[in-house]
Design a protein around this motif. Sequence first.
Motif, PDB file in Angstrom:
ATOM      1  N   CYS A 182      50.620  18.698  45.708  1.00  0.00           N
ATOM      2  CA  CYS A 182      51.165  18.089  44.339  1.00  0.00           C
ATOM      3  C   CYS A 182      52.736  18.084  44.674  1.00  0.00           C
ATOM      4  CB  CYS A 182      50.973  18.900  43.140  1.00  0.00           C
ATOM      5  SG  CYS A 182      49.157  18.826  42.883  1.00  0.00           S
ATOM      6  N   GLY A 222      52.214  21.723  40.244  1.00  0.00           N
ATOM      7  CA  GLY A 222      51.042  21.229  40.317  1.00  0.00           C
ATOM      8  C   GLY A 222      49.952  22.248  40.600  1.00  0.00           C
ATOM      9  N   ARG A 273      52.649  12.301  41.294  1.00  0.00           N
ATOM     10  CA  ARG A 273      53.380  13.294  40.519  1.00  0.00           C
ATOM     11  C   ARG A 273      54.891  12.872  40.152  1.00  0.00           C
ATOM     12  NH1 ARG A 273      56.794  17.017  40.363  1.00  0.00           N
ATOM     13  NH2 ARG A 273      57.177  16.512  42.632  1.00  0.00           N
ATOM     14  N   GLY A 309      49.648  16.554  38.091  1.00  0.00           N
ATOM     15  CA  GLY A 309      49.177  17.783  38.926  1.00  0.00           C
ATOM     16  C   GLY A 309      47.997  18.798  38.423  1.00  0.00           C
TER      17      GLY A 309
END
Length: 333
Positions: free
Chosen positions: A293, A288, A299, A306
Amino acid sequence: MNIFITNHCPRKCSFCFARSRIGLSTEQESADIMSRENIRRVMDFLERSEEYQLRLLGGEPTTHPEFLDIVKEAMDRNFRVQIFTNGMLKQELTDALGDLPRDRLSFLCNVSPQAKDTEEQREQVRYTLKKFNGRVQVGVTLTGPSMDYRYLIDYIEKYNLLRRIRVGIAQPIVGPTRNSHLATAKYRETGKFIVAMALECVKKDILLGFDCGLTLCMFTEEEIGILTKSADGFRGLCDPIIDVGPGLDIWHCFPLAETLNSRLDHFRTRRQILNYYKKITMPYKQLGCMAECVSCVYRKRQQCTGGCLAHAMNSLNRFPPRIAPEPPGRVGS
């Protein structure tokens, strides 16, 4: 799939994520252009993929010396042509394109203010918008968490353009080339601005559409609900765009133009290219664009990838290789 037919561009946008490919080619005579033979190869490839949209960009694609003939040939082969342009067309070309079938030709015109265009250039843009009116969607790229967007509404109403505004956030470039881009620390503030812009635009029946690279955490759940009703869709996923260069080299997207390059002739269809790039970029999607992230539930559920992969790649100790591994079972191997 975007066809990069020339690296010449008269603008100098601070955010340009095609900068590594455009380089210093501000002079048309020194531009790297795609040959007609290679353009026909791309058309053959798209026909084999059963896709009939030809997306032309650059640089400024309309500066290709054979641009009008390219568009006419594409239409003769039953392609719909979409032109990604800054709107700074010569008047004679604008007039000639205006005579082509309206339902086969459309324009996405980036009218971001960061390039500080001359009055002559702005007049060219106005003439283009007036000539193509309902075939034009305007777009803008954000380098900061706000901007004065009222001129976009004025353009739409004055020239009877499509009632859509394409909004993107400026992304970094993978590698040593630098451009102005939106810092991830400003994503949340930018998300608030985008929602406010969407609410103002929808009052005039204008919807926002979005380029890739936005993240779900830019918005609250309430704001995502607002965008669902007040914008033309929103998703936090990063999928391969696929750009084809003048020499038929290909890459994932312009921010990744200097990494993981392959060749069009290594594949038989666009679907094969998409699957290949999804596979080789998957490890970077685990990172990400922000530290948060890695543990983000969105995610992990693949509801959000991300943000732009360029952030993840630039965060590593070394960049990914410029040349991608050869695809298994490549054409001609």
